[in-house]
Design a protein around this motif. Structure first.
Motif, PDB file in Angstrom:
ATOM      1  N   ALA A   9       1.018  -1.148   0.343  1.00 18.43           N
ATOM      2  CA  ALA A   9       0.202   0.241  -0.136  1.00 18.43           C
ATOM      3  C   ALA A   9       0.634   1.282   0.565  1.00 18.43           C
ATOM      4  CB  ALA A   9      -0.811   0.055   1.273  1.00 18.43           C
ATOM      5  N   VAL A  10       0.393   2.459  -1.049  1.00 20.19           N
ATOM      6  CA  VAL A  10       0.903   3.449  -0.899  1.00 20.19           C
ATOM      7  C   VAL A  10       0.640   4.449   0.422  1.00 20.19           C
ATOM      8  CG1 VAL A  10       1.673   5.437  -2.029  1.00 20.19           C
ATOM      9  CG2 VAL A  10       1.204   3.182  -3.026  1.00 20.19           C
ATOM     10  N   ASP A  11       1.906   4.572   1.490  1.00 17.91           N
ATOM     11  CA  ASP A  11       1.559   5.589   2.293  1.00 17.91           C
ATOM     12  C   ASP A  11       2.974   6.954   2.048  1.00 17.91           C
ATOM     13  OD1 ASP A  11       3.825   4.684   2.678  1.00 17.91           O
ATOM     14  OD2 ASP A  11       3.096   3.703   4.700  1.00 17.91           O
ATOM     15  N   GLN A  12       2.682   7.906   3.068  1.00 24.74           N
ATOM     16  CA  GLN A  12       3.793   9.097   3.064  1.00 24.74           C
ATOM     17  C   GLN A  12       4.847   8.190   2.723  1.00 24.74           C
ATOM     18  OE1 GLN A  12       2.546  12.676   2.618  1.00 24.74           O
ATOM     19  NE2 GLN A  12       4.916  12.383   2.087  1.00 24.74           N
ATOM     20  N   GLN A  13       5.375   7.346   3.177  1.00 25.24           N
ATOM     21  CA  GLN A  13       6.608   6.278   3.586  1.00 25.24           C
ATOM     22  C   GLN A  13       6.949   6.178   2.828  1.00 25.24           C
ATOM     23  OE1 GLN A  13       7.532   3.521   6.689  1.00 25.24           O
ATOM     24  NE2 GLN A  13       9.851   3.721   5.905  1.00 25.24           N
ATOM     25  N   LEU A  14       6.454   5.603   1.223  1.00 26.77           N
ATOM     26  CA  LEU A  14       6.229   4.666   0.115  1.00 26.77           C
ATOM     27  C   LEU A  14       6.769   5.913  -0.469  1.00 26.77           C
ATOM     28  CD1 LEU A  14       7.110   2.124  -1.323  1.00 26.77           C
ATOM     29  CD2 LEU A  14       4.806   1.686  -1.347  1.00 26.77           C
ATOM     30  N   TYR A  15       5.718   6.636  -0.950  1.00 26.00           N
ATOM     31  CA  TYR A  15       6.211   7.970  -2.149  1.00 26.00           C
ATOM     32  C   TYR A  15       7.810   8.514  -1.578  1.00 26.00           C
ATOM     33  CZ  TYR A  15       4.069  11.875  -4.246  1.00 26.00           C
ATOM     34  OH  TYR A  15       4.499  12.911  -5.223  1.00 26.00           O
ATOM     35  N   ASP A  16       8.237   8.568  -0.095  1.00 27.83           N
ATOM     36  CA  ASP A  16       8.410   9.723  -0.562  1.00 27.83           C
ATOM     37  C   ASP A  16      10.220   9.120  -0.866  1.00 27.83           C
ATOM     38  OD1 ASP A  16       7.362  12.116   0.634  1.00 27.83           O
ATOM     39  OD2 ASP A  16       7.937  11.818   2.634  1.00 27.83           O
ATOM     40  N   CYS A  17       9.764   7.650  -0.723  1.00 26.17           N
ATOM     41  CA  CYS A  17      11.121   6.805  -0.554  1.00 26.17           C
ATOM     42  C   CYS A  17      11.472   6.846  -2.503  1.00 26.17           C
ATOM     43  CB  CYS A  17      10.197   5.272  -0.390  1.00 26.17           C
ATOM     44  SG  CYS A  17      11.750   4.124  -0.527  1.00 26.17           S
ATOM     45  N   VAL A  18       9.716   7.082  -2.497  1.00 28.28           N
ATOM     46  CA  VAL A  18      10.667   6.696  -5.008  1.00 28.28           C
ATOM     47  C   VAL A  18      10.335   7.860  -5.247  1.00 28.28           C
ATOM     48  CG1 VAL A  18       8.427   6.606  -6.460  1.00 28.28           C
ATOM     49  CG2 VAL A  18       8.721   4.272  -5.035  1.00 28.28           C
ATOM     50  N   VAL A  19       9.989   8.614  -4.493  1.00 28.18           N
ATOM     51  CA  VAL A  19       9.893  11.077  -5.069  1.00 28.18           C
ATOM     52  C   VAL A  19      11.368  10.797  -4.894  1.00 28.18           C
ATOM     53  CG1 VAL A  19       9.843  12.784  -5.048  1.00 28.18           C
ATOM     54  CG2 VAL A  19       8.181  11.347  -4.871  1.00 28.18           C
ATOM     55  N   ASN A  20      12.501  10.726  -3.794  1.00 30.89           N
ATOM     56  CA  ASN A  20      13.766  10.468  -3.278  1.00 30.89           C
ATOM     57  C   ASN A  20      14.656   9.810  -4.062  1.00 30.89           C
ATOM     58  OD1 ASN A  20      12.467  12.595  -1.338  1.00 30.89           O
ATOM     59  ND2 ASN A  20      12.745  11.444   0.368  1.00 30.89           N
ATOM     60  N   ASN A  21      14.173   9.013  -4.475  1.00 30.00           N
ATOM     61  CA  ASN A  21      15.328   7.938  -4.746  1.00 30.00           C
ATOM     62  C   ASN A  21      15.035   7.808  -6.548  1.00 30.00           C
ATOM     63  OD1 ASN A  21      16.878   6.027  -3.128  1.00 30.00           O
ATOM     64  ND2 ASN A  21      14.962   6.025  -2.021  1.00 30.00           N
ATOM     65  N   ARG A  44      12.464  -4.107 -12.189  1.00 26.51           N
ATOM     66  CA  ARG A  44      11.651  -5.461 -11.558  1.00 26.51           C
ATOM     67  C   ARG A  44      12.405  -5.325 -10.014  1.00 26.51           C
ATOM     68  NH1 ARG A  44       7.941  -9.357 -13.174  1.00 26.51           N
ATOM     69  NH2 ARG A  44       8.041 -10.732 -10.870  1.00 26.51           N
ATOM     70  N   ASP A  45      11.625  -5.046  -8.867  1.00 33.38           N
ATOM     71  CA  ASP A  45      12.737  -5.362  -7.226  1.00 33.38           C
ATOM     72  C   ASP A  45      12.937  -4.495  -7.301  1.00 33.38           C
ATOM     73  OD1 ASP A  45      10.547  -7.621  -7.430  1.00 33.38           O
ATOM     74  OD2 ASP A  45      11.928  -8.739  -8.297  1.00 33.38           O
ATOM     75  N   ALA A  46      13.268  -3.037  -6.922  1.00 30.08           N
ATOM     76  CA  ALA A  46      14.286  -2.328  -6.686  1.00 30.08           C
ATOM     77  C   ALA A  46      14.354  -2.455  -5.181  1.00 30.08           C
ATOM     78  CB  ALA A  46      13.221  -0.715  -6.572  1.00 30.08           C
ATOM     79  N   GLU A  47      16.171  -2.261  -5.939  1.00 25.39           N
ATOM     80  CA  GLU A  47      16.349  -1.986  -3.744  1.00 25.39           C
ATOM     81  C   GLU A  47      15.951  -0.798  -2.624  1.00 25.39           C
ATOM     82  OE1 GLU A  47      21.082  -3.095  -3.563  1.00 25.39           O
ATOM     83  OE2 GLU A  47      20.940  -4.129  -5.277  1.00 25.39           O
ATOM     84  N   GLU A  48      16.251  -0.069  -3.501  1.00 24.86           N
ATOM     85  CA  GLU A  48      15.779   1.449  -2.179  1.00 24.86           C
ATOM     86  C   GLU A  48      14.172   0.749  -1.799  1.00 24.86           C
ATOM     87  OE1 GLU A  48      18.888   2.421  -5.646  1.00 24.86           O
ATOM     88  OE2 GLU A  48      16.810   1.727  -5.550  1.00 24.86           O
ATOM     89  N   CYS A  49      13.391   0.614  -2.564  1.00 25.74           N
ATOM     90  CA  CYS A  49      11.831   0.818  -2.897  1.00 25.74           C
ATOM     91  C   CYS A  49      11.129  -0.560  -2.585  1.00 25.74           C
ATOM     92  CB  CYS A  49      11.329   1.757  -2.595  1.00 25.74           C
ATOM     93  SG  CYS A  49      11.973   3.583  -2.600  1.00 25.74           S
ATOM     94  N   PRO A  50       9.982  -0.825  -2.017  1.00 19.05           N
ATOM     95  CA  PRO A  50       9.514  -1.944  -3.106  1.00 19.05           C
ATOM     96  C   PRO A  50       8.312  -2.185  -3.724  1.00 19.05           C
ATOM     97  CG  PRO A  50       8.494  -1.478  -1.037  1.00 19.05           C
ATOM     98  CD  PRO A  50       9.281  -0.439  -1.144  1.00 19.05           C
ATOM     99  N   ILE A  51       8.978  -1.499  -5.530  1.00 19.17           N
ATOM    100  CA  ILE A  51       8.413  -0.682  -5.892  1.00 19.17           C
ATOM    101  C   ILE A  51       9.153  -1.934  -6.979  1.00 19.17           C
ATOM    102  CG2 ILE A  51       7.701   0.501  -5.214  1.00 19.17           C
ATOM    103  CD1 ILE A  51      10.398   1.809  -7.709  1.00 19.17           C
ATOM    104  N   ASP A  52       8.834  -1.555  -8.913  1.00 23.20           N
ATOM    105  CA  ASP A  52       8.821  -2.260  -9.657  1.00 23.20           C
ATOM    106  C   ASP A  52       8.629  -1.052 -11.016  1.00 23.20           C
ATOM    107  OD1 ASP A  52       9.118  -4.532  -8.957  1.00 23.20           O
ATOM    108  OD2 ASP A  52       6.830  -4.991  -9.441  1.00 23.20           O
ATOM    109  N   THR A  53       9.232  -0.565 -11.665  1.00 26.72           N
ATOM    110  CA  THR A  53       9.187   0.502 -12.954  1.00 26.72           C
ATOM    111  C   THR A  53       8.400   0.814 -13.914  1.00 26.72           C
ATOM    112  OG1 THR A  53      11.903   0.642 -13.399  1.00 26.72           O
ATOM    113  CG2 THR A  53      11.281   2.125 -11.980  1.00 26.72           C
ATOM    114  N   ILE A  54       7.154   1.204 -14.367  1.00 25.56           N
ATOM    115  CA  ILE A  54       7.003   1.199 -15.746  1.00 25.56           C
ATOM    116  C   ILE A  54       6.938   2.120 -16.030  1.00 25.56           C
ATOM    117  CG2 ILE A  54       5.760  -0.512 -14.656  1.00 25.56           C
ATOM    118  CD1 ILE A  54       3.151   1.217 -14.522  1.00 25.56           C
ATOM    119  N   LEU A  55       6.524   1.730 -17.990  1.00 28.90           N
ATOM    120  CA  LEU A  55       6.061   2.681 -18.980  1.00 28.90           C
ATOM    121  C   LEU A  55       4.766   2.551 -19.390  1.00 28.90           C
ATOM    122  CD1 LEU A  55       8.809   3.351 -20.778  1.00 28.90           C
ATOM    123  CD2 LEU A  55       8.579   5.250 -19.330  1.00 28.90           C
TER     124      LEU A  55
END
Length: 216
Positions: free
Chosen positions: A13-25, A195-206
């Motif tokens: 789930a997306v919360d402020q912490q995960l969102y900030d992790c993605v934005v910052n990294n 897939r499976d970024a080390e910094e945050c639990p996300i994949d990147t998409i286009l």
């Protein structure tokens, strides 16, 4: 070359912490793929609170339905679609949005399931999408047979490719849009390229602009 939009997907789930992790990294995502259902040890289900959080950040949501472990038989395809529709309406997802069935590379897949999913979705307020792997697993053959049997599988369905995996990148450094596609007619308008970024639990998409405009 179609215009593409950068984003991420996550089982969490997306919360402020995960969102900030993605934005910052990686950068500010414009689209975020999220699952409609909670499945223990697999995915957190999207909530109205999370939708409001993402909308408040100007992020569009790409809805994913993953509450199944194989894609066999027309009845099962229709049941999956019906469950996806129920959850989309429960969450207030607007009409006309594409909902993506999550068909993993290790799933058994047949054309009847694809036909069931597509036929039920196109007779609803929503539109059919399928996340798939065109290289590993049986999806490619099943999809191409389904296209032969019903042209709506091609003309009204959008695919989201899991191949090739070129690796995680930032928003500024994403690769040229070049997803692997089935060896028959297909609208591959999205690509999970990392897939499976080390910094945050996300994949990147286009996602292509034309799909982006039909998300939530």
């Amino acid at each position: 070359m179609p215009k593409v939009i950068w984003g991420v997907d996550s089982a969490a789930a997306v919360d402020q912490q995960l969102y900030d992790c993605v934005v910052n990294n990686f950068g500010q995502p414009d689209v975020w793929g999220r699952y409609l259902n909670t499945i223990p040890n697999v995915s957190d289900g999207l909530t109205k609170e999370e939708i409001n959080f993402l909308k408040g950040k100007g992020v569009k949501i790409l809805p994913i339905y993953n509450n199944f472990t194989e894609a066999i038989g027309a009845k099962a395809g229709k049941v999956a679609a019906q469950n996806a529709l129920f959850n989309a309406k429960r969450l207030g997802v607007p009409k006309g949005v594409f909902i993506f069935a999550n068909v993993e590379r290790f799933f058994d897949v047949d054309p009847d399931w694809i036909l069931g999913w597509v036929e039920r979705m196109i007779n609803s307020d929503y539109r059919p999408g399928i996340y798939f792997d065109p290289i590993e697993g049986p999806f490619n053959e099943a999809y191409c047979e389904a296209v032969v049997r019903n042209r709506d599988v091609f003309s009204k369905t959008v695919l989201w490719s899991a191949e090739p995996e070129s690796g995680i990148s930032t928003k500024r450094d994403f690769p040229t849009y070049s997803p692997a596609v089935p060896n028959c007619e297909a609208n591959v308008w999205a690509w999970q390229y990392g897939r499976d970024a080390e910094e945050c639990p996300i994949d990147t998409i286009l996602v292509q602009q034309r799909l982006f405009e039909s998300l939530y």
